[in-house]
Design an enzyme around this catalytic site. Sequence first.
Site, PDB file in Angstrom:
ATOM      1  N   VAL A 104       0.171  10.720  -1.017  1.00 25.52           N
ATOM      2  CA  VAL A 104      -0.004  11.591   0.146  1.00 25.52           C
ATOM      3  C   VAL A 104       0.786  11.103   1.363  1.00 25.52           C
ATOM      4  CG1 VAL A 104      -2.268  12.422  -0.572  1.00 25.52           C
ATOM      5  CG2 VAL A 104      -2.118  10.400   0.877  1.00 25.52           C
ATOM      6  N   TYR A 105       1.318   9.894   1.302  1.00 31.02           N
ATOM      7  CA  TYR A 105       2.117   9.382   2.406  1.00 31.02           C
ATOM      8  C   TYR A 105       3.471  10.098   2.408  1.00 31.02           C
ATOM      9  CZ  TYR A 105      -1.088   5.352   2.719  1.00 31.02           C
ATOM     10  OH  TYR A 105      -2.182   4.530   2.856  1.00 31.02           O
ATOM     11  N   ASN A 106       3.690  10.900   3.426  1.00 24.61           N
ATOM     12  CA  ASN A 106       4.954  11.623   3.589  1.00 24.61           C
ATOM     13  C   ASN A 106       5.324  12.439   2.352  1.00 24.61           C
ATOM     14  OD1 ASN A 106       5.549  10.636   6.266  1.00 24.61           O
ATOM     15  ND2 ASN A 106       5.841   8.658   5.275  1.00 24.61           N
ATOM     16  N   ASP A 157       0.847  -1.188   0.000  1.00 26.43           N
ATOM     17  CA  ASP A 157       0.000   0.000   0.000  1.00 26.43           C
ATOM     18  C   ASP A 157       0.886   1.244   0.000  1.00 26.43           C
ATOM     19  OD1 ASP A 157      -2.100   1.859   0.383  1.00 26.43           O
ATOM     20  OD2 ASP A 157      -1.892   1.681   2.549  1.00 26.43           O
ATOM     21  N   ALA A 180       0.759   5.561  -1.321  1.00 30.21           N
ATOM     22  CA  ALA A 180      -0.044   6.652  -1.877  1.00 30.21           C
ATOM     23  C   ALA A 180       0.809   7.909  -1.909  1.00 30.21           C
ATOM     24  CB  ALA A 180      -1.294   6.890  -1.025  1.00 30.21           C
TER      25      ALA A 180
END
Length: 84
Positions: A54-56, A50, A52
């Site tokens: 937007v992760y970090n 998983d 995305a």
Amino acid sequence: MQLNSFRTLGRSGLRVSPITLGGLAFGDADDQTSTALLDPYLAADGNFIDAANVYNGGRSEETIGAYLSTEPVRPADTRGQVRQ
């Protein structure tokens, strides 16, 4: 549970591991820590990570991508080439 007891993802036809490796922490963690998490997951034939943008701030995807670019393609990859 075996990670290579693949399940079909919805109607996509993709065969994925029953357990997903969450990528939220990748990008915050150093490369050594990221490798310590990715190595055993992939060695156990896991193929569902998983990630995305937007992760970090996208660093999660960059870290996972950099790791995977150094690894050989595995038969269980879900990049559309292999469907069982």
